[in-house]
Design an enzyme around this catalytic site. Structure first.
Site, PDB file in Angstrom:
ATOM      1  N   TYR A   1       0.855  -1.186   0.000  1.00  0.00           N
ATOM      2  CA  TYR A   1       0.000   0.000   0.000  1.00  0.00           C
ATOM      3  C   TYR A   1       0.885   1.228   0.000  1.00  0.00           C
ATOM      4  O   TYR A   1       1.701   1.429   0.903  1.00  0.00           O
ATOM      5  CB  TYR A   1      -0.918   0.011   1.228  1.00  0.00           C
ATOM      6  CG  TYR A   1      -1.861   1.201   1.227  1.00  0.00           C
ATOM      7  CD1 TYR A   1      -2.815   1.340   0.219  1.00  0.00           C
ATOM      8  CD2 TYR A   1      -1.792   2.193   2.202  1.00  0.00           C
ATOM      9  CE1 TYR A   1      -3.675   2.433   0.184  1.00  0.00           C
ATOM     10  CE2 TYR A   1      -2.652   3.283   2.189  1.00  0.00           C
ATOM     11  CZ  TYR A   1      -3.589   3.396   1.174  1.00  0.00           C
ATOM     12  OH  TYR A   1      -4.441   4.476   1.137  1.00  0.00           O
TER      13      TYR A   1
ATOM     14  N   ASP B   1       9.318   3.505   0.947  1.00  0.00           N
ATOM     15  CA  ASP B   1       8.110   4.091   1.518  1.00  0.00           C
ATOM     16  C   ASP B   1       8.159   3.791   3.014  1.00  0.00           C
ATOM     17  O   ASP B   1       7.816   2.694   3.453  1.00  0.00           O
ATOM     18  CB  ASP B   1       6.868   3.487   0.866  1.00  0.00           C
ATOM     19  CG  ASP B   1       5.574   4.038   1.455  1.00  0.00           C
ATOM     20  OD1 ASP B   1       5.634   4.649   2.544  1.00  0.00           O
ATOM     21  OD2 ASP B   1       4.515   3.850   0.842  1.00  0.00           O
TER      22      ASP B   1
ATOM     23  N   LYS C   1       2.744   9.755   8.596  1.00  0.00           N
ATOM     24  CA  LYS C   1       2.368   9.340   9.956  1.00  0.00           C
ATOM     25  C   LYS C   1       3.226   9.983  11.065  1.00  0.00           C
ATOM     26  O   LYS C   1       2.941  11.072  11.514  1.00  0.00           O
ATOM     27  CB  LYS C   1       2.394   7.815  10.045  1.00  0.00           C
ATOM     28  CG  LYS C   1       1.381   7.178   9.046  1.00  0.00           C
ATOM     29  CD  LYS C   1       1.118   5.746   9.332  1.00  0.00           C
ATOM     30  CE  LYS C   1       0.381   5.046   8.186  1.00  0.00           C
ATOM     31  NZ  LYS C   1      -1.019   4.921   8.321  1.00  0.00           N
TER      32      LYS C   1
HETATM   33  C1  LIG Z   1       3.212   2.292   3.566  1.00  0.00           C
HETATM   34  C2  LIG Z   1       2.226   3.394   3.345  1.00  0.00           C
HETATM   35  N1  LIG Z   1       2.452   4.280   2.359  1.00  0.00           N
HETATM   36  C3  LIG Z   1       1.619   5.317   2.121  1.00  0.00           C
HETATM   37  C4  LIG Z   1       0.481   5.476   2.879  1.00  0.00           C
HETATM   38  C5  LIG Z   1      -0.434   6.633   2.593  1.00  0.00           C
HETATM   39  O1  LIG Z   1      -0.322   7.574   3.588  1.00  0.00           O
HETATM   40  P1  LIG Z   1      -1.519   8.587   3.870  1.00  0.00           P
HETATM   41  O2  LIG Z   1      -2.628   7.780   4.458  1.00  0.00           O
HETATM   42  O3  LIG Z   1      -0.948   9.599   4.811  1.00  0.00           O
HETATM   43  O4  LIG Z   1      -1.883   9.187   2.554  1.00  0.00           O
HETATM   44  C6  LIG Z   1       0.204   4.589   3.914  1.00  0.00           C
HETATM   45  C7  LIG Z   1      -0.994   4.747   4.745  1.00  0.00           C
HETATM   46  O5  LIG Z   1      -1.367   3.949   5.552  1.00  0.00           O
HETATM   47  C8  LIG Z   1       1.089   3.507   4.145  1.00  0.00           C
HETATM   48  O6  LIG Z   1       0.853   2.597   5.101  1.00  0.00           O
END
Ligand SMILES: Cc1ncc(COP(=O)(O)O)c(C=O)c1O
Length: 486
Positions: free
Chosen positions: A188, A283, A311
């Site tokens: 994700y 990421d 986060k």
């Molecule tokens: C690994 C990862 N990347 C990107 C995101 C996206 O972040 P946001 O919810 O702040 O858009 C998330 C969200 O849970 C995530 O877990």
């Protein structure tokens, strides 16, 4: 003061063993909670959560689906939360819960951590949340991030992890002049057009791409987790078709390590990126600072070209996201070179507002001061070991494992289905998903909030007493699974 080289992960899990156990789990029919016990758990919501029910029922008229946040789509209905502090949440009916959702990961210090909140309140009184002009805390935060993660020479703060990923892809394409981006199936990376591809389930490509034109993800590709051979083949093929701009990974594995990577996978990806001239994007939206102040890149000793943060970057306060990395890549975000074709355009009215930057800066300092990532990691170890003992004692096929403060409890196995077995996926996705929802509801009825019934984030606030109380509650659910004597 914490050792910046200390990490939440005391030992990288034996991934072969985890996958073997998950395979065994998936080969068996689902083992849900006994029907009579499930009725009792659902009765809790009817009897004790009337105010939540009334609010979320009414919300269905005004909010699609009744809640604004994906993680709040709880079964049988979402709970409305009134108070959060440390390791606990209270709903509007006055029920108290142990909180292992922790807002989806940002609050390694625990919810509503007072030393950060007090500074935020003071800032609101002096300058309010936003001015649109430069604020000293933009500098302080960016500088601090670079101290913890030396691969981040420059940092551009944005509104969310999703935006950070969009920006990282854009910078990678600008810098390399190439188009293809490879992700690991099931990962994700937020909900931008090119990343809603191979979402949650490896091999599913555009399955979730409702409302997204084919052209938007035409240059996105996925490869199966831990399959460096397939990654190499894709990179080779892409070389004949204009090349790969970037490979993007969640460094502990897709879905925050639900499908864990082997210890040396990231180094393997790094080597392949170097060989094929692609940028490596980590990421670290979940892992950034949760696994240690040096992030997953510090733990694995692998230097990405670009890092996406989210986060923890604001300690749970709004507008959490951004991208950082090598200076020569990052410079493409500079406002001054617009119009020459060298500029990768990003923006955001509220991005990098004083509130977010100040909260992030102080949250990071507090995390370092209190050793929060390591303490949260030890709580994750205690929770995992306790769950493993319960599973063993009750003779269940369930699987518990953790990467520090990211704890996984697979009971239905739904998160491990994939397109290598399409018929099984088709047949079992729905019933196994429903079982996971039921597990989440049962834990909630016993006073434990999890992420979708299968993942938990621990925090600095999780003392041994909190974890032990949670384990008692888990046991009272797991002992009522079909086939357990008693
Ligand atoms: C690994 C990862 N990347 C990107 C995101 C996206 O972040 P946001 O919810 O702040 O858009 C998330 C969200 O849970 C995530 O877990």
């Amino acid at each position: 003061m914490a050792d910046p080289q200390a990490f939440a992960i005391s030992e990288w899990p034996d991934t072969d063993e985890i996958y073997d156990r998950l395979e065994v789990l998936l080969k068996q029919p689902p083992r849900p909670i006994r029907r009579d016990a499930m009725q009792e758990f659902l009765g809790y919501f009817e009897q004790r959560c009337a105010h939540s029910r009334a609010l979320t029922d009414e919300a269905k008229q005004y909010i699609p689906g009744g809640v604004q946040h994906n993680l709040a789509f709880n079964y049988p209905f979402p709970l409305a939360v009134e108070k959060a502090e440390g390791a606990h949440l209270w709903d509007v009916d006055g029920n108290r819960y142990i909180d292992f959702l922790q807002a989806g990961g940002p609050t390694v210090l625990g919810s509503n951590y007072a030393p950060v909140r007090e500074r935020v309140v003071a800032l609101l009184q002096s300058c309010g949340p936003v001015t649109g002009l430069f604020h000293e805390y933009e500098l302080k935060l960016a500088r601090e991030i670079g101290c913890f993660m030396p691969a981040i020479e420059m940092f551009r703060m944005l509104g969310s992890g999703t935006e950070g990923v969009m920006a990282a892809l854009r910078a990678a394409r600008t810098f390399t002049g190439k188009k293809k981006v490879i992700k690991i199936g099931g990962a994700y990376h937020g909900w931008s057009d090119p990343m809603v591809y191979g979402l949650h389930i490896p091999g599913t490509g555009r399955r979730e791409a409702t409302g997204i034109p084919r052209s938007a993800s035409a240059h996105t590709q996925e490869c199966f987790p831990n399959d460096l051979g397939q990654l190499r083949r894709l990179l080779l093929l892409n070389r004949l078709r204009g090349g790969t701009a970037a490979v993007i990974v969640e460094p502990v594995g897709p879905e925050s390590g639900t499908r864990p990577v082997t210890r040396d996978f990231n180094q393997g990806v790094r080597d392949l990126c170097d060989e094929f001239g692609a940028l490596l994007i980590f990421d670290e939206v979940v892992t950034g600072f949760r696994l240690g102040m040096g992030g997953a890149q510090g733990f694995f000793g692998v230097k990405p070209d670009l890092t996406v943060l989210g986060k923890c970057i604001t300690g749970g306060y709004p507008m959490a996201g951004g991208v950082g990395g090598r200076r020569e890549v990052m410079k493409h975000f500079a406002a001054g070179i617009g119009g020459t074709g060298e500029r990768a355009y990003v923006g955001g009215t509220l991005a990098a507002n004083p509130l977010s930057c100040l909260a992030g800066y102080h949250a990071l300092l507090e995390m370092e001061r209190t050793d929060a990532p390591v303490i949260a990691g030890r709580a994750g170890d205690r929770l995992t070991q306790g769950l493993q003992e319960i599973i063993e004692r009750l003779g269940l096929p369930f699987v518990a494992y953790n990467q520090g403060s990211i704890v996984h409890l697979e009971t239905s196995g739904v998160m491990l289905l994939d397109m290598r077995h399409p018929l099984k996926l088709l047949r079992e996705l729905k019933p196994r998903k429903h079982m996971m929802e039921e597990m989440g509801a049962a834990y909630m009825a016993q006073g434990v909030v999890t992420l979708a019934g299968s993942r938990m984030y621990t925090s600095l606030a999780d003392t041994d007493d909190v974890i032990d109380e949670a384990l008692d509650r888990f046991e009272s659910v797991l002992s009522r699974v079909e086939g357990v004597d008693g």
